[in-house]
Design a protein around this motif. Structure first.
Motif, PDB file in Angstrom:
ATOM      1  N   GLY A 109       2.342   1.621  -3.668  1.00 35.76           N
ATOM      2  CA  GLY A 109       1.430   2.067  -4.546  1.00 35.76           C
ATOM      3  C   GLY A 109       0.906   3.250  -4.309  1.00 35.76           C
ATOM      4  N   SER A 110       0.741   3.694  -3.196  1.00 37.18           N
ATOM      5  CA  SER A 110       0.141   4.971  -2.846  1.00 37.18           C
ATOM      6  C   SER A 110       1.111   6.098  -3.348  1.00 37.18           C
ATOM      7  N   ASP A 111       2.401   6.068  -2.747  1.00 38.05           N
ATOM      8  CA  ASP A 111       3.570   6.670  -3.292  1.00 38.05           C
ATOM      9  C   ASP A 111       3.506   6.806  -4.796  1.00 38.05           C
ATOM     10  N   ASP A 112       3.556   5.759  -5.742  1.00 41.39           N
ATOM     11  CA  ASP A 112       3.464   5.952  -7.139  1.00 41.39           C
ATOM     12  C   ASP A 112       2.464   6.641  -7.478  1.00 41.39           C
ATOM     13  N   THR A 113       1.031   6.392  -6.695  1.00 37.28           N
ATOM     14  CA  THR A 113      -0.262   7.262  -7.258  1.00 37.28           C
ATOM     15  C   THR A 113       0.004   8.604  -7.076  1.00 37.28           C
ATOM     16  N   TYR A 114       0.407   8.953  -5.916  1.00 37.67           N
ATOM     17  CA  TYR A 114       0.758  10.419  -5.318  1.00 37.67           C
ATOM     18  C   TYR A 114       1.764  11.152  -6.568  1.00 37.67           C
ATOM     19  N   LEU A 115       2.819  10.390  -6.998  1.00 32.74           N
ATOM     20  CA  LEU A 115       3.611  11.084  -7.749  1.00 32.74           C
ATOM     21  C   LEU A 115       2.998  11.075  -9.054  1.00 32.74           C
ATOM     22  N   LEU A 135      -2.964   9.060   0.746  1.00 34.08           N
ATOM     23  CA  LEU A 135      -1.891   8.347   1.594  1.00 34.08           C
ATOM     24  C   LEU A 135      -0.504   8.646   1.051  1.00 34.08           C
ATOM     25  N   GLY A 136      -0.503   8.627  -0.061  1.00 34.93           N
ATOM     26  CA  GLY A 136       0.995   8.997  -0.696  1.00 34.93           C
ATOM     27  C   GLY A 136       1.275  10.275  -0.387  1.00 34.93           C
ATOM     28  N   GLY A 183       0.727  -0.991   0.130  1.00 31.23           N
ATOM     29  CA  GLY A 183      -0.067  -0.038  -0.133  1.00 31.23           C
ATOM     30  C   GLY A 183       0.867   1.450  -0.150  1.00 31.23           C
ATOM     31  N   LEU A 184       1.894   1.238   0.837  1.00 36.89           N
ATOM     32  CA  LEU A 184       2.839   2.481   0.863  1.00 36.89           C
ATOM     33  C   LEU A 184       3.399   2.717  -0.645  1.00 36.89           C
ATOM     34  N   GLN A 219      -5.371   6.288  -2.285  1.00 38.75           N
ATOM     35  CA  GLN A 219      -4.111   6.145  -2.617  1.00 38.75           C
ATOM     36  C   GLN A 219      -3.171   7.224  -2.699  1.00 38.75           C
ATOM     37  N   TYR A 220      -4.022   8.372  -3.239  1.00 40.49           N
ATOM     38  CA  TYR A 220      -3.309   9.919  -3.500  1.00 40.49           C
ATOM     39  C   TYR A 220      -3.115  10.219  -2.130  1.00 40.49           C
ATOM     40  N   GLN A 279       0.155  11.430 -10.056  1.00 41.18           N
ATOM     41  CA  GLN A 279      -0.933  12.371 -10.267  1.00 41.18           C
ATOM     42  C   GLN A 279      -0.356  13.874  -9.901  1.00 41.18           C
TER      43      GLN A 279
END
Lengths: 138, 71
Positions: A126-132, B15-16, A123-124, B12-13, A134
């Motif tokens: 995947g979330s990091d990838d999604t955040y970057l 959390l990221g 999850g960590l 996800q966003y 976007q």
């Protein structure tokens, strides 16, 4: 004045008879008293014998009661000992079951910890990838 | 799953983002709402626990998506 021989003889015989009568009376009184004492002693002895017999009966009853109490006490002690053993056996059984459950619980917790750690890590990332992806900034 | 794929994507966003910078109170409430929708027991837990639970939920979702894509 001369006392006639006949009078002297008569007096002597009378005196002798009086002494004899006195001796007989004394003898009779002695034996009468002896009988009274004997009867009294016999009565007392009989009472004592009855008292001893009563005491013996009471003593026997007491012995029987003591034996009964002792038997009941022994029975109670046996029951208590059995109950004690039963309680300890149950306690041992419960302790073994709790230890088994605890062991199983530890295994389950370990599995859950490992799984949640893995999922958290996925999850960590995947979330990091999604955040970057976007447009998020590091 | 009670959450839609879009909501999971948004989760996800958030959390990221929380790994790099602090979330605004509105974003924190939004993230908590998503986690509570999935696990109602998480209603009164701390925000750190919300993040941990959210990461596990997202991890499970990603594994599910991976298995679905390979099937």
């Amino acid at each position: 004045m001369e006392i006639p021989d006949q009078l002297i003889v008569t007096l002597l015989i009378g005196l002798l008879l009086a002494v004899l009568a006195q001796a007989i009376l004394s003898y009779r009184a002695f034996y009468q008293h002896k009988d009274e004492v004997r009867n009294h002693v016999d009565a007392k002895s009989e009472n004592i014998v009855k008292s001893i017999e009563n005491w013996n009966i009471k003593n026997e009853n007491c012995s029987i009661r003591i034996e009964n109490i002792s038997a009941r006490l022994q029975s109670f002690e046996d029951k208590q000992e059995r109950a004690n053993k039963d309680i300890w056996n149950r306690a041992d059984l419960m302790e073994r079951r709790i230890q088994d459950d605890l062991s199983q619980l530890k295994k389950d917790i370990l599995v859950l910890q490992t799984t949640s750690e893995l999922l958290r890590e996925i999850g960590l990332r995947g979330s990091d990838d999604t955040y970057l992806r976007q447009g998020g900034n590091r | 799953m009670p959450l839609s794929p879009e909501q999971l994507e948004r989760m996800q966003y958030l959390l990221g983002k929380s790994q790099h910078t602090s979330l605004t109170p509105t974003e924190q409430n939004e993230l908590r709402r998503y986690v509570v929708a999935e696990k109602p027991e998480a209603k009164d837990v701390t925000f750190e626990t919300v993040v941990t639970l959210g990461l596990i939920i997202v991890g499970a979702y990603l594994v599910y998506k991976f298995i679905e894509s390979t099937a």
